[in-house]
Structure formats: C-alpha cells, structure tokens
Design a protein around this motif. Structure first.
Motif, mmCIF file in Angstrom:
data_model
loop_
_atom_site.group_PDB
_atom_site.id
_atom_site.type_symbol
_atom_site.label_atom_id
_atom_site.label_comp_id
_atom_site.label_asym_id
_atom_site.label_seq_id
_atom_site.Cartn_x
_atom_site.Cartn_y
_atom_site.Cartn_z
ATOM 1 N N PHE A 515 0.796 -1.271 0.180
ATOM 2 C CA PHE A 515 -0.039 0.041 0.002
ATOM 3 C C PHE A 515 0.794 1.298 0.080
ATOM 4 O O PHE A 515 0.261 2.440 -0.458
ATOM 5 C CB PHE A 515 -0.815 0.019 1.218
ATOM 6 C CG PHE A 515 -2.095 -0.908 0.908
ATOM 7 C CD1 PHE A 515 -3.340 -0.302 0.323
ATOM 8 C CD2 PHE A 515 -2.201 -2.074 1.219
ATOM 9 C CE1 PHE A 515 -4.488 -0.741 -0.064
ATOM 10 C CE2 PHE A 515 -3.360 -2.816 0.964
ATOM 11 C CZ PHE A 515 -4.608 -2.207 0.431
ATOM 12 N N ILE A 516 1.886 1.276 0.581
ATOM 13 C CA ILE A 516 2.719 2.591 0.592
ATOM 14 C C ILE A 516 3.225 2.976 -0.730
ATOM 15 O O ILE A 516 2.868 4.123 -1.360
ATOM 16 C CB ILE A 516 4.061 2.401 1.492
ATOM 17 C CG1 ILE A 516 3.669 2.077 2.993
ATOM 18 C CG2 ILE A 516 5.054 3.606 1.191
ATOM 19 C CD1 ILE A 516 2.817 3.581 3.480
ATOM 20 N N PRO A 517 3.706 2.009 -1.818
ATOM 21 C CA PRO A 517 4.035 2.381 -3.035
ATOM 22 C C PRO A 517 2.745 3.011 -3.946
ATOM 23 O O PRO A 517 2.777 3.856 -4.649
ATOM 24 C CB PRO A 517 4.708 1.470 -3.821
ATOM 25 C CG PRO A 517 5.290 0.435 -2.764
ATOM 26 C CD PRO A 517 4.259 0.729 -1.572
ATOM 27 N N LEU A 518 1.613 2.128 -3.391
ATOM 28 C CA LEU A 518 0.231 2.425 -4.108
ATOM 29 C C LEU A 518 -0.269 3.922 -3.799
ATOM 30 O O LEU A 518 -0.568 4.740 -4.547
ATOM 31 C CB LEU A 518 -0.776 1.490 -3.720
ATOM 32 C CG LEU A 518 -2.170 1.590 -4.115
ATOM 33 C CD1 LEU A 518 -2.295 1.709 -5.711
ATOM 34 C CD2 LEU A 518 -3.333 1.039 -3.386
ATOM 35 N N LEU A 519 -0.031 4.349 -2.288
ATOM 36 C CA LEU A 519 -0.553 5.475 -2.085
ATOM 37 C C LEU A 519 0.351 6.706 -2.310
ATOM 38 O O LEU A 519 0.182 7.791 -2.776
ATOM 39 C CB LEU A 519 -0.476 5.483 -0.377
ATOM 40 C CG LEU A 519 -1.567 4.698 0.241
ATOM 41 C CD1 LEU A 519 -1.451 4.736 1.634
ATOM 42 C CD2 LEU A 519 -2.839 4.750 -0.442
ATOM 43 N N VAL A 520 1.706 6.303 -2.738
ATOM 44 C CA VAL A 520 2.734 7.302 -3.289
ATOM 45 C C VAL A 520 2.253 7.669 -4.831
ATOM 46 O O VAL A 520 2.274 8.635 -5.327
ATOM 47 C CB VAL A 520 4.211 6.878 -3.053
ATOM 48 C CG1 VAL A 520 5.150 7.729 -3.719
ATOM 49 C CG2 VAL A 520 4.498 6.704 -1.602
ATOM 50 N N ASP A 521 2.095 6.433 -5.319
ATOM 51 C CA ASP A 521 1.630 6.714 -6.830
ATOM 52 C C ASP A 521 0.367 7.496 -6.849
ATOM 53 O O ASP A 521 0.211 8.268 -7.771
ATOM 54 C CB ASP A 521 1.583 5.345 -7.637
ATOM 55 C CG ASP A 521 2.932 4.633 -7.469
ATOM 56 O OD1 ASP A 521 3.996 5.358 -7.645
ATOM 57 O OD2 ASP A 521 3.109 3.238 -7.717
ATOM 58 N N GLU A 522 -0.604 6.969 -6.120
ATOM 59 C CA GLU A 522 -1.774 7.940 -6.091
ATOM 60 C C GLU A 522 -1.599 9.449 -5.985
ATOM 61 O O GLU A 522 -2.163 10.122 -6.319
ATOM 62 C CB GLU A 522 -2.750 7.264 -5.059
ATOM 63 C CG GLU A 522 -3.542 5.826 -5.625
ATOM 64 C CD GLU A 522 -4.242 6.130 -7.063
ATOM 65 O OE1 GLU A 522 -4.708 7.014 -7.224
ATOM 66 O OE2 GLU A 522 -4.160 5.073 -7.587
ATOM 67 N N SER A 523 -0.639 9.649 -4.763
ATOM 68 C CA SER A 523 -0.494 10.944 -4.768
ATOM 69 C C SER A 523 0.023 11.765 -5.803
ATOM 70 O O SER A 523 -0.381 12.781 -6.246
ATOM 71 C CB SER A 523 0.246 11.119 -3.311
ATOM 72 O OG SER A 523 -0.080 10.747 -2.310
ATOM 73 N N SER A 524 1.200 11.241 -6.257
ATOM 74 C CA SER A 524 1.895 11.665 -7.467
ATOM 75 C C SER A 524 0.812 11.707 -8.738
ATOM 76 O O SER A 524 0.746 12.905 -9.518
ATOM 77 C CB SER A 524 3.004 10.868 -7.981
ATOM 78 O OG SER A 524 3.651 11.354 -9.113
ATOM 79 N N PHE A 525 0.007 10.783 -8.819
ATOM 80 C CA PHE A 525 -0.919 10.742 -9.987
ATOM 81 C C PHE A 525 -2.039 11.850 -9.793
ATOM 82 O O PHE A 525 -2.232 12.668 -10.797
ATOM 83 C CB PHE A 525 -1.578 9.533 -10.131
ATOM 84 C CG PHE A 525 -2.659 9.389 -11.278
ATOM 85 C CD1 PHE A 525 -2.176 9.396 -12.477
ATOM 86 C CD2 PHE A 525 -4.095 9.601 -10.768
ATOM 87 C CE1 PHE A 525 -3.232 9.180 -13.693
ATOM 88 C CE2 PHE A 525 -4.910 9.685 -11.838
ATOM 89 C CZ PHE A 525 -4.674 9.397 -13.188
ATOM 90 N N PHE A 526 -2.399 12.035 -8.687
ATOM 91 C CA PHE A 526 -3.498 13.057 -8.329
ATOM 92 C C PHE A 526 -2.855 14.455 -8.441
ATOM 93 O O PHE A 526 -3.300 15.228 -9.020
ATOM 94 C CB PHE A 526 -3.919 12.934 -6.662
ATOM 95 C CG PHE A 526 -4.860 13.962 -6.450
ATOM 96 C CD1 PHE A 526 -6.129 14.196 -6.778
ATOM 97 C CD2 PHE A 526 -4.297 14.949 -5.592
ATOM 98 C CE1 PHE A 526 -6.966 15.167 -6.384
ATOM 99 C CE2 PHE A 526 -5.108 15.994 -5.103
ATOM 100 C CZ PHE A 526 -6.562 15.976 -5.605
ATOM 101 N N ALA A 527 -1.456 14.618 -8.041
ATOM 102 C CA ALA A 527 -0.808 15.866 -8.337
ATOM 103 C C ALA A 527 -0.710 16.568 -9.746
ATOM 104 O O ALA A 527 -0.851 17.536 -10.000
ATOM 105 C CB ALA A 527 0.493 16.042 -7.518
ATOM 106 N N HIS A 528 -0.648 15.453 -10.574
ATOM 107 C CA HIS A 528 -0.058 15.704 -12.119
ATOM 108 C C HIS A 528 -1.569 16.090 -12.648
ATOM 109 O O HIS A 528 -1.803 16.727 -13.421
ATOM 110 C CB HIS A 528 0.701 14.714 -12.599
ATOM 111 C CG HIS A 528 2.061 14.721 -12.090
ATOM 112 N ND1 HIS A 528 2.701 13.488 -12.258
ATOM 113 C CD2 HIS A 528 2.785 15.615 -11.245
ATOM 114 C CE1 HIS A 528 4.017 13.760 -11.571
ATOM 115 N NE2 HIS A 528 3.962 14.867 -10.993
ATOM 116 N N PHE A 529 -2.429 14.935 -12.264
ATOM 117 C CA PHE A 529 -3.759 14.669 -12.868
ATOM 118 C C PHE A 529 -4.401 16.213 -12.661
ATOM 119 O O PHE A 529 -5.077 16.768 -13.539
ATOM 120 C CB PHE A 529 -4.383 13.844 -12.686
ATOM 121 C CG PHE A 529 -5.810 13.540 -13.288
ATOM 122 C CD1 PHE A 529 -5.695 13.404 -14.725
ATOM 123 C CD2 PHE A 529 -6.907 13.451 -12.366
ATOM 124 C CE1 PHE A 529 -7.129 13.108 -15.149
ATOM 125 C CE2 PHE A 529 -8.223 13.068 -13.166
ATOM 126 C CZ PHE A 529 -8.358 13.128 -14.384
#
Length: 885
Positions: A515-529
């Motif tokens: 879940f930590i890589p998943l949450l990091v990826d979701e945070s990055s995706f959200f910031a860019h998206f």
C-alpha cells in the motif's frame, strides 16, 4: 660654429642599422627634441618635457619609382636607436614653424592621413636655425624631386630659405681668369652636387636669363652713379613710349566703348525678359506645388484606407467565433471520441480570450463596443463550457469508482489476497488530463470542486481495498498468541521464548509493501492529473520501487499529457504556492485508510508485543525512503504508524515494569530474583527483533527496564537490612552473568553492566567488613582508638591514655588472637551460611581474606609506632595461617 648632427657619420650608421632589412637608404639623420605644446603662453613650459629623438629621411627605390619616408628614432634603455614611428612624405601637407618659440627652432609637420586630427601633432625643436633650415630644405627637396609637389610652408619666408640654401649649399669651385685677370668662382654642374633649393625655386632657363641680364651691365657695374643715371634715362624713355602708345590707341578705345554700350542695352533687355520669365516660372512652381500637395494627400489617404481595411479585417477575424467551436463549447459531447474536438475548442477559446486582452490587442481597440461585446460573449462561452465539463467529470469520477466497488473481484477475498490494481482507472482518467489542463487555464476556481469530487470518490475505493486486504491478511496469518507476561513468575514463560511470531511482522511488512507505493503513486498521479504546480512526489527509485506490482502502471504516472504545464517550475524544484492546497486534497484523498494500518499494528501487538520492534524498524525504513514526498500524506501516515508502534511498545514496557514492581510487595525473598534471568531472555529476543533504525526504541526500553529492576532490588533489600548486602551482591552478580554476552555488543547494556558491577563490589565490601568486625571487633576497635588519637597527640603519649596502656594491649591481643584459626573458620562459616549462590563463595572468601590481611597489616604498623617494645604476631605469619585454611 659647432658641427651639426646631420654630418655625424656615426649617427647615420646607427640609423641605417635600426632600419636594416627594409631596403631603405638614409638621406639625412639629425637629432631633435620632441614635445607637445612645449612653447605655451609667455614662453612657459607646457604639459610635458621634451624627449630626445632622431629624425631620419629615407628613400626606397622600386624600379623607376621612389618612395620617401620620415622616420622617428628613439633611444632604448640600453642607449641603442630603435624605430618609433614612420611617416610617408607623400602625405605631408604642411610645414609650420612655431611662432611661439622665440628662437624659431621649433616646427611641426602635418600629415593628411593621420586618424585623429584632434590630437596636436608633435613639435620638433632643433639646436639652432641652421639645423632647422637644413632638415626643412632637405624635406622640400625630396618632396620636389621624388613626389613632384611641395607642401604648404607656414611661419617662414621661402625666399629666406632659398637664400640660406644658396649660402650654405656646398659647391665645388674652379678658378678662371677674366679679361682683367681677376679670379671668378664658377659653380660645378648640378650632376656633381646633391639636390639644392635653387634647383627647386629657380629653373635653369630663368637662371640663364638672369645671368644674361646681369651680363649686359658687367662693364659699368663699378660706377654706381653713372649706372643709376643710365637707368633713370631708360625709365623716362620707356614712360614716354607708353604715353605715346596710349594716345595712338584712342579710336580703338572709342570703338570698344561703343561696343560695351550696345552690349549693355542688350543685357538690360535680356534682364527685363528674364524678370518676366521668372514671374511666370514662380507662378508655375506654385501651381506645381499645389498639385503635388493634393496628390500627396490623396496618396496618403489611399494608403491609410488600405491599412485601415487590413486592420479591420484582422479585428473582424478575432471577433469571429467558428461555428464548430461554438457548438462544441455549448452542447458538445464529452465522449472519448469527441475529446480531440473539445480540446481544440478550448485552445481556440483560450487564445481568443488572450487575443482580446490589452497586451495582445492594441489599446485603442480595447474600448470599442464590438470588442467589449465579443469579450462578454466569449466569457459566457467559457462559463458554459466550464460548468458542463465540471459536471461531467464529477459524475464520471463517481461512476468509475462505483463500478469498481460493486465488483468484488477487485478486492481481497477469503483465502486470496488481492493486490490493488488501478491501471485501468488511471488509463480512463488520462483521457481527460488535457481537458483538466485547459479548464485550469480558463478558470482556476473550477478545479477546487473537481479535486474534492475526485478525492471523495477515490477515498471510498482506497479504504475498501485497504480494509479487505487487512482483514484477509490477519485471517490468513496463523500464529499462536503469547501472553504479555514476561518478567513475572509465570509458568508459560519458557514456551514463549520458543514461539516463532515472525509471520506477524511479515504481515505488517506486506501491508506496507503493497500500500505505501500505491499511496505514493496515487498522490503523484493526483498531483499531476489535477494540475498542481508542485515538484514530482514519487521520484524514480524511491522506497518500495523494487516492490511495485508487475503491471504497466509502474513508470507511466507521469505520462499524463500535461507534463508541459509549468515544466520549468518543476525542474527548478522551487516551493509552489499550490503545495498547501495539495496537502489538504491528499488529506481528503487518503484520510481514513490509516485505521486499517492501525488495526494490523494492534493485532500484531496482541499476538507478540515484541514484534513492535520489528514493525518499528520496517516503518522507519519506509519513512526514510519517502524524503522526496515532502509534507505528503504518505509521510504523515508513516509517522503516525511509527508513533502507534512506539505507543504500543511503550504500553508493553510499562506493563512489564509493573510486573517487576509487583515483586516488591512479596514477603522476604532470598537468592536471585526471578525477573533478573527473565530480563536476560527478554533482551536476547529483543535484539533478535531489531531491524533498521529501531535501536533507539530498544535502548529506551532497556533503560526503563533496568532502572526499575535496580530500584525494585534496592527496595526489596531494604526490607531486611540484615541480609540486604547478600541479596544485592547475589542479584547484581546474576545480572552480570546473564548479560555478559549482550553487554559486549550493546552499548546501553554495557553501561548497566558496569553499573551492576560497581554495586556488586560495594555490597561485597560492606558484607565482608561486617563479618570481619563481628569476629575481631575488639582488635579493630582498639586500632580505631589509636588512629583517632594520632590526629591530636604524638604516638609516644598514646600508651599513657586511658584504656590504651600496654597492659590493655596485651589483654586485647590475648583475647582476640588466641585461637585465631578458629575465629577465621567462624568467618568462613558465617560467609557461607546465608549465601544462596554457592558459586560466589570462592571469590567472596578470597576478598574476605585479602580485606582481613589489609586491616591486620594496618594494625601491626600502628602497634609498631605506638608500642615499639611489644611483640605482636606478624603479617607473614597471619598470611600463612589464612593460606592453610
């Protein structure tokens, strides 16, 4: 008269050596003084002093052509002549003698090819006027012969120059006799001499005529009065002839006057006609100017009209709204197939709005009514499109998440752990990434509700995934639960140490790994998206990057089609004003998911509290890997997890300390307390669980445990002061024995090991002293009295004190040392009687014998000082007795 430097052969040879290799020959060389404005007003010196120089005139032959040069030589530091400047004489335009110099020896040379005519030319000063005339005559001769022209001469009379040249020109004379027999000097031919001024100023024919004229008067030149009278008569004859000639030419004069009068009349008539023509031409010129003015105005008007039409065409083009874009903005579909047309419409709308702003539009058009109306129309189009797009995206995000939540196959199920996979979700969202970018450029305020809608929808999905995963993770992990009683007398403690609970920490690590890589990826995706102007949140190679799911979503988070937005800001890495807003949105996106992590931590604590050490190390390792995720929710989540693990471990430590303190309330205890060896077992297992950076957590627990253990031990020992030292030395010895190996590798335990060693030595010293004084009380009390008196009186007076006489000493020695072997045996029995740990007896007995010998040796020394004549058993005899027992 001093010799001129122009005749100095050494100077000429030095100049020739200076220009060697230039194929030029020196005609003249002469020393001068160079200055600039030396002769000022009133003859005072000017700005700078004169510098010695040498002027050299050189000639270079090239076929039949010759070139003449003026060279300036200066003296080097070694006194050798070297070239300084060179002027071509063909550019010499002016020779001027400076009138401010009273001597007349200073002159300037003006050249017409100098770059800066504003700088005053150098002034050359000769030693005398002869040197000045000599160099100037030489320059003029070379200009005449080589160049065929003479420069302008100012400040000196050319006739004086000619006369001086004639007087000073070296000639070769020959003697010839006239008819009277007087010698007459005859000049040599010109080919035998150098160039002179006479050749330059008087031609050969003129010279012959002058000689002929003078020759007619040679005979009577000696009689001045007769010669003068003859000239007067000839002058009168010439004047009479001139008057006669004038009278004879009167008819011719009249004819000329009549012709002049006729010509004057014709000129007057012509002047009148020219005046008439001039008036007519003036009127014609005025008419032509009027016509040209009207023509110019017409041409200007035509050009202006053409430019105006072009400008109006451009403005009309800006104000025109293409029908296809208007349809897309007001009622178009947001299906994936229509997104390209919607993006084009957005780009056109943004460009059109910018085109109607003052920086991009001429300010004179900004207040036109048509421009204002069109700007208002475009704003309505923008508001309509933003409202439609925002409504669509909010519904779209909700529908995507609802579809995934309704399908149970997306989540972990009984017997099967499901790794969350958001690849399809992100792929569908990327379709509208460019749309979000244009919505931001059109209206920044519309992104707030969209971000909240996206966070609200995705938060449901993430929490559901975490909850199902955590539940199945706990259900599938099979380990036996251990009681939390570690440091009190429990029968099950021996089995606890052998139970393997590593599956608990492995389950926690798996939760973080997924879940930590998943949450990091979701945070990055959200910031860019969602178009936040912040640096990237998930750097390549970050924590957990080696544990990513094996899908296509690993490195595509940046492939949103919006990386060109504020790319320069991301490269510079500067703090963005959107960072606070991003953190607030991430809080909404991921809030609540921490509860499932807390549930895993609490579950692991209930099974094996010591696994908190492993979980703390795992958490710290992930936390150190998230440094790039500055102030992100993932880092805060890991920090909260670390605090939660630390809190649970502190709870275990507090409970264990409470179990230790409970030993204080027990009835009298003997021997080693049970929590001493159990702490050694606990510390051994804690060291096995340390991972990462959890050393501080364990060291703090050691500090708390040992502090409570030592305090409790001291309290228990004080309950029975008679046996307090025995209890202390036995337990401190047991503490050292049980932790000897760990103290060698753990600095914190080594500190407590040394503390226990010091306390053990103190307890041994007190206990042994007590036993020795019990058996030999009179002996050492007598010695104590002597020691106290020696501070105030001399040793010789002590035998006369009350109770310290020689008789008293003999009585004391008889009662204390008669049967000393039995007394020593009693000491051994008393030491052995109350000691529960038999292995400590040999070392304690050795300490007891050594202490007794030290005290007895001090007693013998005192007796030798105070009672020198008395006989006391020696130390060697007592040491032998102790060794035999």
């Amino acid at each position: 008269m001093a010799k001129s430097s122009a005749d100095d052969d050494e100077l000429r040879r030095a100049c020739e050596a200076a220009i060697e290799g230039t194929k030029q020959s020196i005609v003249m060389s002469i020393r001068v003084a160079k200055s600039r404005g030396v002769w000022g007003k009133s003859g005072k010196l000017g700005r700078q002093m004169a510098k010695p120089r040498v002027l050299a005139l050189s000639v270079k032959s090239k076929g039949q052509r010759k070139k003449a040069f003026l060279r300036v030589m200066k003296y080097s530091s070694g006194g050798v002549l070297e070239p300084a400047k060179m002027y071509k004489l063909k550019h010499l335009s002016k020779v001027e003698v400076i009138t401010n110099d009273p001597s007349g020896c200073t002159f300037t040379l003006g050249f017409d090819n100098l770059r800066s005519q504003s700088v005053a030319p150098p002034q050359w000063t000769m030693r005398n006027t002869d040197d000045r005339n000599r160099i100037l005559v030489c320059i003029l001769n070379i200009c005449k012969d080589v160049l065929g022209k003479l420069p302008k001469v100012v400040g000196i009379d050319i006739v004086e120059m000619a006369l001086w040249a004639k007087d000073n020109t070296p000639v070769v004379t020959t003697q010839r006799s006239t008819e009277d027999g007087e010698p007459v000097a005859e000049a040599v031919t010109e080919s035998e001499l150098k160039v002179t001024v006479e050749k330059e100023l008087v031609s050969q024919a003129e010279e012959e005529d002058m000689e002929a004229l003078l020759g007619t008067y040679v005979m009577g030149i000696g009689e001045a009065e007769a010669f003068s009278e003859r000239l007067k008569r000839e002058l009168q004859a010439l004047e009479a002839a001139n008057v006669h000639a004038i009278l004879e030419s009167e008819p011719l004069v009249d004819e000329v006057l009549n012709g002049l009068e006729a010509a004057t009349n014709i000129v007057d008539d012509m002047d009148e006609w020219l005046g008439i023509f001039n008036v007519k031409l003036r009127h014609m010129r005025e008419d032509i100017e009027s016509i040209e003015t009207r023509n110019n105005k017409l041409e200007m008007q035509s050009v202006n009209n053409k430019a105006l039409i072009e400008e109006l065409d451009k403005v009309i083009e800006r104000l025109r709204v293409p029908s296809e874009y208007s349809a897309s903005l007001t009622g178009g579909s947001f299906d994936e197939a229509d997104m390209l047309q919607n993006i084009e419409a957005c780009e056109w709308l943004a460009k059109a709005l910018k085109g109607l702003e003052v920086p991009n539009l001429d300010p004179i058009y900004a207040n036109m009514r048509s421009v204002k109306e069109k700007r208002a129309e475009l704003k309505i189009l923008k508001a309509t499109f933003v409202t439609r797009a925002s409504e669509f995206l909010r519904n779209y995000f909700a529908s995507l998440v609802d579809f995934m939540v309704s399908d149970k196959s997306y989540f972990s199920q009984r017997g099967q752990l499901k790794r969350p996979d958001h690849a399809d979700l992100r792929y569908k969202c990327r379709t509208y990434a460019r749309l979000l970018q244009h919505l931001k450029s059109l209206d920044k305020n519309c992104l707030g509700p969209l971000r909240k809608a996206y966070c609200s929808s995705l938060n449901l999905l993430l929490r559901r995934e975490a909850r199902e995963f955590a539940n199945e993770l706990r259900a599938s992990t099979k380990v036996s639960r251990n009681p939390t009683v570690w440091l009190e007398g429990s029968t099950g403690s021996s089995q606890n140490a052998n139970t393997d609970t590593s599956a608990v920490s492995d389950a926690y690590a798996k939760m973080l790994t997924i879940f930590i890589p998943l949450l990091v990826d979701e945070s990055s995706f959200f910031a860019h998206f969602m178009c936040f102007e912040v640096p990237a949140l998930a750097p390549p190679g970050g924590a957990g990057s080696d544990k990513r799911p094996n899908n296509d979503d690993g490195n595509d988070d940046d492939d949103l089609g919006i990386m060109d937005i504020d790319e320069s800001d991301k490269k510079t890495g500067k703090t963005s004003p959107d960072l606070t807003a991003l953190n607030e949105s991430l809080q909404d996106l991921l809030d609540g998911i921490q509860e499932d992590f807390y549930a895993v931590v609490d579950w692991a604590y209930k099974i094996d509290p010591l696994r908190c050490i492993s979980m703390h190390g795992i958490t710290e390792r992930y936390l150190s890997g998230q440094k790039a995720d500055a102030a992100g929710f993932v880092r805060l989540l890991l920090g909260d997890l670390e605090a939660r693990v630390s809190m649970q471990f502190s709870r275990f430590v507090d409970e264990a300390c409470h179990q230790i303190e409970r030993n204080e309330r027990n009835v009298r205890q003997m021997g080693v307390l049970p929590y001493i060896p159990r702490f050694a077992a606990l510390a051994t297992r804690m060291e096995q669980y340390i991972q990462g950076q959890s050393r501080d957590l364990v060291d703090q627990a050691y500090t708390k445990f040992v502090s409570i253990m030592f305090v409790t031990l001291e309290k228990i020992a004080q309950q029975d002061p008679k046996y307090a030292d025995i209890l202390l030395l036995e337990n401190y010895a047991a503490f050292q024995n049980s932790l000897y190996d760990l103290a060698n590798v753990v600095p914190t335990l080594a500190k407590f090991y040394h503390q226990a060693s010091e306390a053990y030595e103190q307890a041994c010293t007190r206990h042994i002293s007590l036993i020795i004084y019990y058996q030999f009380e009179r002996l050492f009390q007598f010695a104590k009295k002597i020691e106290d008196l020696m501070y105030t009186i001399s040793p010789e007076e002590i035998p006369f004190q009350l109770g310290l006489s020689k008789m008293e000493l003999r009585k004391m020695l008889k009662s204390s040392l008669s049967g000393v072997d039995k007394s020593i045996a009693q000491m051994y029995k008393k030491l052995q009687k109350n000691l529960a740990s038999e292995e400590l007896l040999p070392s304690l007995w050795d300490k007891c014998k050594k202490e007794f010998l030290d005290k007895y040796e001090s007693f013998v020394q005192l007796v030798a000082k105070v009672y020198p004549s008395e006989n006391v058993p020696g130390v060697t005899e007592m040491r032998g007795l102790l060794a035999s027992m």
